[in-house]
Design an enzyme around this catalytic site. Structure first.
Site, PDB file in Angstrom:
ATOM      1  N   ALA A   1       0.789  -1.318   0.167  1.00  0.00           N
ATOM      2  CA  ALA A   1      -0.051   0.098  -0.109  1.00  0.00           C
ATOM      3  C   ALA A   1       1.007   1.374   0.176  1.00  0.00           C
ATOM      4  CB  ALA A   1      -0.821   0.057   1.338  1.00  0.00           C
ATOM      5  N   ALA A   2       2.169   1.129   0.479  1.00  0.00           N
ATOM      6  CA  ALA A   2       2.892   2.204   0.651  1.00  0.00           C
ATOM      7  C   ALA A   2       3.720   2.447  -0.771  1.00  0.00           C
ATOM      8  CB  ALA A   2       3.819   2.454   1.762  1.00  0.00           C
ATOM      9  N   ILE A  32       2.185   2.223  -6.812  1.00  0.00           N
ATOM     10  CA  ILE A  32       0.939   1.651  -7.395  1.00  0.00           C
ATOM     11  C   ILE A  32      -0.116   2.110  -6.282  1.00  0.00           C
ATOM     12  CG2 ILE A  32      -0.432  -0.112  -8.227  1.00  0.00           C
ATOM     13  CD1 ILE A  32       2.089  -1.278  -9.549  1.00  0.00           C
ATOM     14  N   ARG A  67      10.916  -4.487 -11.155  1.00  0.00           N
ATOM     15  CA  ARG A  67      12.249  -4.734 -11.791  1.00  0.00           C
ATOM     16  C   ARG A  67      12.664  -3.253 -12.276  1.00  0.00           C
ATOM     17  NH1 ARG A  67      11.558  -5.870 -18.112  1.00  0.00           N
ATOM     18  NH2 ARG A  67       9.485  -4.870 -18.430  1.00  0.00           N
ATOM     19  N   VAL A  95      -0.793  -8.486  -8.715  1.00  0.00           N
ATOM     20  CA  VAL A  95      -0.369  -7.361  -9.675  1.00  0.00           C
ATOM     21  C   VAL A  95       1.361  -7.650  -9.447  1.00  0.00           C
ATOM     22  CG1 VAL A  95       0.079  -4.882  -9.923  1.00  0.00           C
ATOM     23  CG2 VAL A  95      -2.245  -5.963  -9.330  1.00  0.00           C
ATOM     24  N   GLY A  96       1.847  -7.951  -8.443  1.00  0.00           N
ATOM     25  CA  GLY A  96       3.124  -7.990  -8.190  1.00  0.00           C
ATOM     26  C   GLY A  96       3.896  -8.954  -9.244  1.00  0.00           C
ATOM     27  N   ASP A 155      -1.720  -4.852 -20.091  1.00  0.00           N
ATOM     28  CA  ASP A 155      -1.430  -5.085 -21.652  1.00  0.00           C
ATOM     29  C   ASP A 155      -2.594  -5.155 -22.480  1.00  0.00           C
ATOM     30  OD1 ASP A 155       1.086  -6.302 -20.505  1.00  0.00           O
ATOM     31  OD2 ASP A 155      -0.171  -7.587 -19.643  1.00  0.00           O
ATOM     32  N   ARG A 198      -3.078  -1.310 -22.904  1.00  0.00           N
ATOM     33  CA  ARG A 198      -1.926  -0.958 -23.851  1.00  0.00           C
ATOM     34  C   ARG A 198      -2.354  -1.232 -25.602  1.00  0.00           C
ATOM     35  NH1 ARG A 198       2.862  -2.976 -19.844  1.00  0.00           N
ATOM     36  NH2 ARG A 198       3.124  -0.983 -18.677  1.00  0.00           N
ATOM     37  N   HIS A 239       2.238 -12.197 -18.765  1.00  0.00           N
ATOM     38  CA  HIS A 239       2.488 -10.716 -18.573  1.00  0.00           C
ATOM     39  C   HIS A 239       4.106 -10.525 -18.654  1.00  0.00           C
ATOM     40  CE1 HIS A 239       2.312  -6.593 -17.549  1.00  0.00           C
ATOM     41  NE2 HIS A 239       3.294  -6.798 -16.204  1.00  0.00           N
TER      42      HIS A 239
END
Ligand code: NAD
Ligand code: LMR
Length: 329
Positions: free
Chosen positions: A13-14, A17, A93, A130-131, A160, A163, A188
């Site tokens: 949360a911090a 995202i 990354r 999501v990670g 994606d 996008r 992904h």
């Protein structure tokens, strides 16, 4: 407002995202404009203070739908009673890395989180990972939650998908709202396959509207597949606002349904459809209704598409083997 709030857990949360996501969850963009939410923020102990700062700002925003915020530094409390879980917390990354390079660094996060979801989440839990590497992290979490149906663990390929919509709209001049039936297949990662051959623009076949096979192969597919790296290169940080937006789109669509005749892209546990090995978390064309998803079956896959799908699925199998080796599943 009389409805019982939906318990939404957000990990990381911090992070960047998290900061782009939480305010929009609290303003109704995750579940709908009339659904109250209670936020549970899960962070590592070192980042709890920063999460507290974000929670202060959430209070200061006086969102009518926000029924409360709690901050946790352990998965047991973080997932207690969760109806929806957005697993964002993981290392992003940096330039020069592929998402697969994060397997070892991040895979270990998802085993205890899967266990905590199994033991403490609500019966109707829906999980979005999501990670990165998102597909294989979802596989790890699901493997450690044997009492939760595997269909409740999904991975994000909606970024994606969005996008690809953006690139098609730029190329053809069509409004995004006119583009339907687009699919992201596979992982992904840079091997993903954004498929325009089944997509439609204002009801016409998108590949025929584009009418430029070279652009599809040499520009469109690599632009979409390598967009994450391009954003890191340009911004110095990985995508955040667009990732948060896609997470909201993914969960909103899962809960509220796809439009008649259209579908979306979600990383879901394969039932063997389209030759994707059963059990892998791969992106497919998916419809949703009543909070359940199903893979769109029966699409014709030509040789070009077959090769692309197979290459991405091969990478997913290799990731699964790697996390087996690491003892994570
Ligand atoms: P960030 O570094 O800004 O934030 C990550 C946060 O996660 C940090 O606050 C960190 O303290 C927290 N965290 C780490 N381990 C945790 C744990 N065990 N439990 C709870 N929280 C934990 O990163 P970010 O930019 O917000 O990105 C987060 C992840 O999302 C990265 O892995 C990134 O690659 C990925 N991502 C995925 C997509 C996608 O389309 N699937 C898109 C963008 C980013
Ligand atoms: C993205 O697609 O933007 C994210 O997965 C971040 C990354 O590493 O590419």
């Amino acid at each position: 407002m009389s409805r019982t709030p939906v318990n939404v857990t957000v990990t990381g949360a911090a992070g960047q995202i998290g900061y782009a996501l939480l305010f929009r969850i609290a303003s109704g963009h995750l579940l709908g404009p009339d659904v109250p939410v209670k936020l549970n923020l899960l962070e590592i102990p070192q980042a709890v203070k920063a999460a507290e700062g974000t929670a202060m700002e959430l209070v200061d925003s006086a969102f009518p739908l926000l029924a409360g915020i709690d901050i946790h530094d352990n998965p047991k409390d973080g997932f207690n009673g969760a109806n929806v879980a957005l697993l964002v917390g993981a290392r992003p990354r940096t330039a020069g890395m592929e998402r697969g390079d994060l397997l070892e660094a991040n895979g270990g996060i998802f085993k205890p989180q899967g266990e905590a979801i199994n033991a403490h989440a609500a019966d109707d839990i829906k999980v979005l990972v999501v990670g990165n590497p998102a597909n294989t992290n979802a596989l790890i979490a699901a493997a450690h939650a044997p009492d939760v149906p595997k269909s409740r663990f999904t991975a994000m390929t909606r970024l994606d998908h969005n996008r690809a919509l953006g690139q098609l709209a730029l190329k053809t001049g069509a409004p995004v709202a006119d583009i339907t039936n687009l699919t992201i297949w596979g992982n992904h990662s840079a091997t993903q396959y954004p498929d325009v051959f089944h997509a439609k623009i204002a009801g016409k076949n998108a590949a025929e509207v584009v009418n430029d096979q070279e652009w599809i192969e040499k520009t469109f597919i690599p632009t979409v597949a390598k967009r994450g790296a391009a954003i890191i290169e340009a911004r110095g940080f990985s995508s955040a606002a667009s990732a948060a937006n896609a997470a909201l789109d993914h969960m909103y669509t899962w809960v509220n349904g796809t439009a008649e005749g259209d579908w979306t892209s979600m990383g879901v546990v394969s039932n063997g459809a389209y030759g994707v090995a059963e059990g892998l978390v791969s992106s497919f064309p998916v419809t949703t209704k009543g909070g359940e998803w199903s893979i769109v079956e029966g699409l014709e896959i030509d040789e070009f598409s077959r090769g692309r799908i197979d290459a991405s699925v091969k990478e997913l199998s290799e990731e699964r083997d790697a996390v087996k080796q690491l003892g994570l599943i």
